[in-house]
Design an enzyme around this catalytic site. Structure first.
Site, mmCIF file in Angstrom:
data_model
loop_
_atom_site.group_PDB
_atom_site.id
_atom_site.type_symbol
_atom_site.label_atom_id
_atom_site.label_comp_id
_atom_site.label_asym_id
_atom_site.label_seq_id
_atom_site.Cartn_x
_atom_site.Cartn_y
_atom_site.Cartn_z
ATOM 1 N N ARG A 38 30.042 17.604 40.476
ATOM 2 C CA ARG A 38 31.347 17.971 41.062
ATOM 3 C C ARG A 38 31.822 19.320 40.499
ATOM 4 O O ARG A 38 32.338 20.164 41.228
ATOM 5 C CB ARG A 38 32.370 16.871 40.749
ATOM 6 C CG ARG A 38 33.787 17.205 41.077
ATOM 7 C CD ARG A 38 34.107 17.155 42.546
ATOM 8 N NE ARG A 38 34.082 15.815 43.094
ATOM 9 C CZ ARG A 38 34.122 15.535 44.393
ATOM 10 N NH1 ARG A 38 34.156 16.526 45.289
ATOM 11 N NH2 ARG A 38 34.118 14.305 44.832
ATOM 12 N N SER A 68 5.711 -9.598 39.249
ATOM 13 C CA SER A 68 4.488 -10.403 39.348
ATOM 14 C C SER A 68 4.210 -10.852 40.780
ATOM 15 O O SER A 68 4.934 -11.674 41.332
ATOM 16 C CB SER A 68 4.613 -11.629 38.440
ATOM 17 O OG SER A 68 3.481 -12.448 38.580
ATOM 18 N N ILE A 124 20.425 -3.625 38.312
ATOM 19 C CA ILE A 124 21.423 -2.581 38.560
ATOM 20 C C ILE A 124 21.879 -2.603 40.010
ATOM 21 O O ILE A 124 22.927 -2.065 40.344
ATOM 22 C CB ILE A 124 20.912 -1.163 38.192
ATOM 23 C CG1 ILE A 124 19.740 -0.738 39.083
ATOM 24 C CG2 ILE A 124 20.559 -1.071 36.719
ATOM 25 C CD1 ILE A 124 19.455 0.761 39.028
ATOM 26 N N ASP A 125 21.111 -3.259 40.895
ATOM 27 C CA ASP A 125 21.391 -3.179 42.335
ATOM 28 C C ASP A 125 22.588 -4.016 42.790
ATOM 29 O O ASP A 125 23.135 -3.760 43.847
ATOM 30 C CB ASP A 125 20.168 -3.629 43.153
ATOM 31 C CG ASP A 125 18.944 -2.780 42.884
ATOM 32 O OD1 ASP A 125 19.094 -1.678 42.351
ATOM 33 O OD2 ASP A 125 17.832 -3.235 43.217
HETATM 34 O O1 F6P Z 1 15.717 -3.189 41.452
HETATM 35 C C1 F6P Z 1 16.063 -2.148 40.626
HETATM 36 C C2 F6P Z 1 15.494 -0.856 41.109
HETATM 37 O O2 F6P Z 1 15.799 0.122 40.151
HETATM 38 C C3 F6P Z 1 15.893 -0.421 42.512
HETATM 39 O O3 F6P Z 1 17.169 0.145 42.548
HETATM 40 C C4 F6P Z 1 14.783 0.540 42.852
HETATM 41 O O4 F6P Z 1 14.590 0.636 44.236
HETATM 42 C C5 F6P Z 1 13.586 -0.099 42.213
HETATM 43 O O5 F6P Z 1 14.079 -0.930 41.180
HETATM 44 C C6 F6P Z 1 12.587 0.862 41.629
HETATM 45 O O6 F6P Z 1 11.552 0.098 41.128
HETATM 46 P P1 F6P Z 1 10.339 0.674 40.305
HETATM 47 O O7 F6P Z 1 10.856 1.161 38.993
HETATM 48 O O8 F6P Z 1 9.413 -0.503 40.131
HETATM 49 O O9 F6P Z 1 9.772 1.768 41.127
#
Ligand code: F6P
Length: 322
Positions: free
Chosen positions: A155, A73, A127-128
């Site tokens: 791999r 938002s 996830i970051d």
């Molecule tokens: O913040 C989580 C994340 O998946 C990041 O790793 C990535 O850069 C971003 O969101 C991608 O965001 P969107 O799905 O809004 O493009």
């Protein structure tokens, strides 16, 4: 407090549903009504709330995404819209809010909390894992496991055909996904936004490894590395100093989906239940987190006694979430 609201915000993360379930169920056990806000802060501004009963959060602990949906938002950065959001809570006699999300979402939570009248707690879900001090974030472990499945497959082919593979992972400007995927996947190198990479040295290392008989090579690169050009940037840089036969795979949004891992389900459940208890205890403007990540040397002589005290919290949690 007899009412609270909860929302999920920003990039979704596996485990958001598990934390929502924990919040609704543990609040219900304390006779607190929970309102779910749909579509993150956008829904809070637009008054898109509805009461969530414990049975409505059944069968979601194992599901990725968020049943409440999320948004990023821009409007919430503007005080005018935060005031509107606050009014929507206050008119229902809700003075507590739990925000489940990552860095940007917790910033929004911070602004709302600082402006008063609403007690706000955050659950770190992204996830970051790009939040200092809070330790693992909900969704990180699942994303790593998903990345590892892909890396293991790559791999197989890399070591059979003796090729150099670049695998780009998410994480925005943060390299934790690369680090864990790199260590867990046995990568030859990780290229992160946080630390510079000496490309000539890297190319030399790869050459030496190959001439020593190593078959295949996996380089994990963060999307935010190489001046934010990620894997494509690394290809350009490597091509300037070598002539490897390079392949690139971008794992992309695959990393955001899927069933949450055991680690994420347990983390999300614990943080969710503790958020409700934290609000009841008067905590405000905090992130609920489990930050410890240290290796310790524990003498053999200390390995006596039982595990009951370590297990007690987890045991109690089971009964709070039914
Ligand atoms: O913040 C989580 C994340 O998946 C990041 O790793 C990535 O850069 C971003 O969101 C991608 O965001 P969107 O799905 O809004 O493009």
């Amino acid at each position: 407090m007899n009412q609270l609201a909860v929302l999920t915000s920003g990039g979704d993360a596996p485990g958001m549903n598990a934390s929502l379930r924990a919040i609704v169920r543990s609040a219900n056990n304390k006779k607190i009504n929970v309102y779910g806000v749909f579509n993150g802060f956008e829904g809070l501004i637009d008054d898109h709330l509805s009461e969530l009963k414990p049975r409505q959060v059944g069968n979601i602990i194992q599901r990725g995404g968020s049943i409440l949906h999320t948004s990023r938002s821009k409007r919430f950065l503007n005080k005018k819209f935060r005031d509107q959001a606050r009014e929507n809570l206050l008119k229902r006699n809700i003075n507590s809010l739990i925000v489940i999300g990552g860095e940007g979402s917790l910033k929004g939570a911070k602004y709302l909390g600082q402006e008063g009248e609403i007690n706000v707690l955050g659950l770190p879900a992204t996830i970051d894992r790009d939040l200092p001090f809070v330790g693992p974030t909900i969704g990180f472990d699942t994303a790593i496991n998903t990345a590892l499945q892909a890396i293991d497959r790559i791999r197989d082919t890399a070591s059979t055909s003796n090729t150099v593979h670049i695998i780009e992972v998410m994480g925005r400007a943060c390299g934790w996904i690369s680090l864990f995927a790199g260590i867990g996947g046995g990568a030859e190198a990780v290229i992160l936004p946080e630390f510079p990479t000496d490309i000539e040295k890297l190319a030399q290392q790869i050459k030496e490894q190959r001439s020593s008989g190593k078959q295949g090579c996996i380089l994990i690169v963060s999307e935010g590395a190489c001046n934010s050009s990620g894997g494509e940037g690394l290809i350009k840089d490597l091509n300037k100093v070598s002539n490897f036969d390079l392949r690139i795979t971008k794992l992309g949004h695959i990393q955001r989906g899927g069933n949450p891992s055991a680690v994420d389900r347990v983390l999300a459940s614990r943080l969710g239940a503790n958020a409700v208890e934290g609000l009841l205890a008067g905590h405000n403007q905090c992130v609920v987190a489990q930050p410890k990540d240290k290796i310790e040397m524990i003498p053999f002589t200390k390995l006596s006694g039982n595990l009951n005290s370590e297990m007690r919290d987890y045991h109690e949690l089971i009964f709070k979430l039914v």
